[in-house]
Scaffold this active site. Structure first.
Site, short mmCIF file in Angstrom:
data_model
loop_
_atom_site.label_atom_id
_atom_site.label_comp_id
_atom_site.label_asym_id
_atom_site.label_seq_id
_atom_site.Cartn_x
_atom_site.Cartn_y
_atom_site.Cartn_z
N LYS A 1 0.83 -1.21 0.00
CA LYS A 1 0.00 0.00 0.00
C LYS A 1 0.86 1.26 0.00
CE LYS A 1 -4.00 -2.22 1.93
NZ LYS A 1 -4.76 -2.56 3.14
N LYS B 1 -11.58 -7.38 -6.60
CA LYS B 1 -12.10 -6.05 -6.89
C LYS B 1 -11.14 -5.26 -7.76
CE LYS B 1 -13.62 -5.38 -2.54
NZ LYS B 1 -14.19 -4.89 -1.30
N LYS C 1 -6.93 -14.91 -9.54
CA LYS C 1 -8.07 -14.81 -8.64
C LYS C 1 -9.06 -13.70 -9.04
CE LYS C 1 -8.03 -13.48 -3.98
NZ LYS C 1 -7.41 -13.30 -2.69
#
Ligand code: TRP
Length: 360
Positions: free
Chosen positions: A114, A227, A224
């Site tokens: 992040k 989002k 996978k």
């Protein structure tokens, strides 16, 4: 009455729920609510770490609650609450931070990821321990106040640990990407307990669904469903949208000779089929692949209908519920009340052992 084990899980309030969330988590939560004291919450404070638009935050919270309920989480069996409705979490977060090292937080894989995103540093996410990692600390310290890595991101694991410890949860069903956070939670619990010579916090374990643990692939031929990958089928997708997504899913040119190996994009479609279609149907298409008679168009049509058979009733339920603010409000107020009851007690004990006592 026998005391049930406490299960806690949270989901960040960002975006709608997709098939990956459904098969990976939600479906199992619905089963678990009968056997455990389940507490499921929407992590809106965690969502703030990426500074969402204030106009979106409560909409996202409402969406997720609605989707939880529509998928079968029963507020009479499980406690459903919003993280920010339990202010005790924020206070214990401050207290626990006094025993958390900046270094161990900075070494957390999700933090590095992040931080890199926040600073606009591109890396190959498939190699999480790339050499750049060694420099990320320097980048962070050198960054100016416009491009910054906020302190909330750094202390994300503390907040998550508090979510878990304040409820004294025994089992935490989370995916692989959250295992490191859970490991930190256990470490923080042990550290706090031994520093204050208490047994206040039980060490939580990851709850894996055993054979039911599944990886839900995306439609773009890669790994996978996620989002941020933009390859999702959402529970709220309308029939038309969903069919279109499935029909556009990546495949290959088809098997040229009998018993050819299956390419990843096609394997992904088979995997989705295994989750949603009847075993005979999967068998039939696998045989058709083996003898080269398969037509991917037929497979996709079948797959779309079988997914819809699962998602359509949930979507209808979502639409029904989302106009019922009164009911959702009641569920969340009741959930908050229960969650706060336990949280307040844990916080009281924590303050006590830390020496925050009234002497006046
Ligand atoms: N970090 C989790 C995620 O991104 C969400 C979360 C926050 C959570 N607090 C939690 C999960 C406590 C389990 C328990 O998926």
């Amino acid at each position: 009455m026998e005391k049930k084990e406490i299960v806690l899980s949270g989901i960040r309030a960002t975006g709608n729920l997709h098939l990956g969330n459904y098969f990976g988590a939600l479906r199992n939560f619905v089963k678990m609510q009968n056997d455990y004291d389940c507490r499921f919450f929407i992590a809106d404070l965690h969502a703030l770490t990426t500074n969402p638009d204030p106009a979106d935050l409560h909409v996202n919270v409402k969406n997720i609650v609605t989707e939880y309920l529509a998928a079968g989480i029963d507020p009479e069996k499980a406690t459903i609450f919003v993280q920010s409705d339990v202010p005790e979490i924020s206070e214990l977060y401050l207290l626990l931070n006094m025993h958390v090292g900046i270094g161990e937080l900075m070494r957390t894989a999700s933090f590095k990821d992040k931080a890199r995103k926040a600073l606009g540093i591109k890396t190959d996410s498939s190699t999480p321990t790339s050499p750049e990692d060694d420099n990320i600390e320097k980048e962070i310290i050198g960054s100016d106040s416009n491009k910054r890595v906020n302190a909330g991101l750094l202390t994300y694991p503390t907040l998550m640990a508090v979510d878990i410890l304040i409820q004294k949860a025994n089992k935490v069903p989370v995916g692989k990407d959250q295992e490191q956070h859970l490991e930190l939670t256990r470490r923080f619990a042990r550290r706090f307990n031994s520093f204050y010579k208490t047994d206040l916090f039980p060490e939580p374990e990851n709850y894996t669904f055993g054979a039911a643990a599944v990886k839900v692939p995306g439609l773009d031929g890669s790994g996978k469903m996620g989002k941020s990958e933009g390859n999702c089928i959402y529970l709220i997708d309308e029939d038309k949208v969903l069919r279109k997504k499935v029909m556009r899913a990546m495949t290959d040119e088809g098997p040229k000779e009998p018993n050819s190996p299956v390419s990843l994009p096609v394997q992904n479609l088979f995997s989705l089929m295994e989750l949603t279609s009847a075993p005979e149907v999967v068998e039939q298409f696998k045989n058709a692949y083996a003898d080269c008679s398969i037509r991917y168009g037929d497979l996709k049509k079948q797959l779309a209908e079988d997914i819809l058979a699962i998602t359509r009733p949930i979507r209808e339920h979502i639409i029904e519920l989302r106009n019922n603010d009164e009911y959702i409000g009641r569920v969340l107020r009741q959930g908050a009340e229960r969650a706060r009851y336990y949280a307040a007690e844990t916080l009281r004990e924590a303050r006590e052992v830390m020496g925050i006592r009234k002497f006046y």
